[in-house]
Structures are given as structure tokens and as C-alpha cells.
Scaffold this motif. Sequence first.
Motif, PDB file in Angstrom:
ATOM      1  N   LEU A 189      30.554  31.588  47.496  1.00  0.00           N
ATOM      2  CA  LEU A 189      31.813  32.179  47.044  1.00  0.00           C
ATOM      3  C   LEU A 189      32.982  31.607  47.842  1.00  0.00           C
ATOM      4  O   LEU A 189      34.021  31.268  47.279  1.00  0.00           O
TER       5      LEU A 189
ATOM      6  N   VAL B 234      36.097  32.986  39.844  1.00  0.00           N
ATOM      7  CA  VAL B 234      35.081  32.733  40.869  1.00  0.00           C
ATOM      8  C   VAL B 234      33.699  32.962  40.264  1.00  0.00           C
ATOM      9  O   VAL B 234      32.783  32.149  40.433  1.00  0.00           O
ATOM     10  N   LYS B 235      33.562  34.062  39.556  1.00  0.00           N
ATOM     11  CA  LYS B 235      32.288  34.412  38.910  1.00  0.00           C
ATOM     12  C   LYS B 235      31.840  33.301  37.967  1.00  0.00           C
ATOM     13  O   LYS B 235      30.675  32.882  37.992  1.00  0.00           O
TER      14      LYS B 235
ATOM     15  N   VAL C 189      30.571  30.227  39.953  1.00  0.00           N
ATOM     16  CA  VAL C 189      29.290  30.472  40.618  1.00  0.00           C
ATOM     17  C   VAL C 189      28.165  30.551  39.589  1.00  0.00           C
ATOM     18  O   VAL C 189      27.062  30.053  39.839  1.00  0.00           O
TER      19      VAL C 189
ATOM     20  N   LEU D 210      28.968  40.540  42.731  1.00  0.00           N
ATOM     21  CA  LEU D 210      30.125  39.701  43.035  1.00  0.00           C
ATOM     22  C   LEU D 210      31.149  40.399  43.926  1.00  0.00           C
ATOM     23  O   LEU D 210      31.492  39.902  45.007  1.00  0.00           O
TER      24      LEU D 210
ATOM     25  N   LEU E  15      32.706  39.567  47.652  1.00  0.00           N
ATOM     26  CA  LEU E  15      34.089  39.130  47.848  1.00  0.00           C
ATOM     27  C   LEU E  15      34.789  40.025  48.863  1.00  0.00           C
ATOM     28  O   LEU E  15      35.524  39.540  49.730  1.00  0.00           O
TER      29      LEU E  15
END
Length: 90
Positions: free
Chosen positions: A11, A26-27, A30, A43, A47
Motif C-alpha cells: 500500500l 489504491v485498492k 493493489v 484495505l 491504510l
Amino acid sequence: MDDLTGFQRDLLYVIAGADQPSGQEVKDEVEKYYNSEINHGRLYPNLDTLVNKELVEKGQLDRRTNYYAISDKGQSSIEQRREWERQYID
């Protein structure tokens, strides 16, 4: 950075390579790497851990969307990690 999980490190790298990505962005990145779906319950707590460790800064884009940005401490941690890796890879 030695106290992060591999997922948290991933992350951090994604955030460092983007310009203030949202959690969803971001999700998405990844999920491409892991080639599987990442649920929100995995997630966002991770974070938050990066934010609490001051490796990432969290801000608000609008009422519903947060962004994440690498902090100076986070960038320094990545650089130190890469230097450590170089001694084994190069």
C-alpha cells in the motif's frame, strides 16, 4: 518499515507512486498486483495503520472521498528499505 506487513508495504509503495490517490484508486492498483479482490475491511484499517505510523498523510477530497499521500517519513522509510534490499540484490 520492519514492523509493517507485506500488504501494508505494498500500500505504501502504491501511494508513493501516485499523486494523492483515493482509497479506491489504491485498492484498484493493489488488486491488479494481487490479481484478486481486496475488501474494504482489509484495505482501510491497513491504510489507517500507515497514517497512524505517520508514513502516509490522509486528506479529504470531498465529503465522501479521502486521499492519501506519502509523508517525508514514509519516503525516507522506502529509501532505507531499498538501500537494505540493494545489498542483497545487486
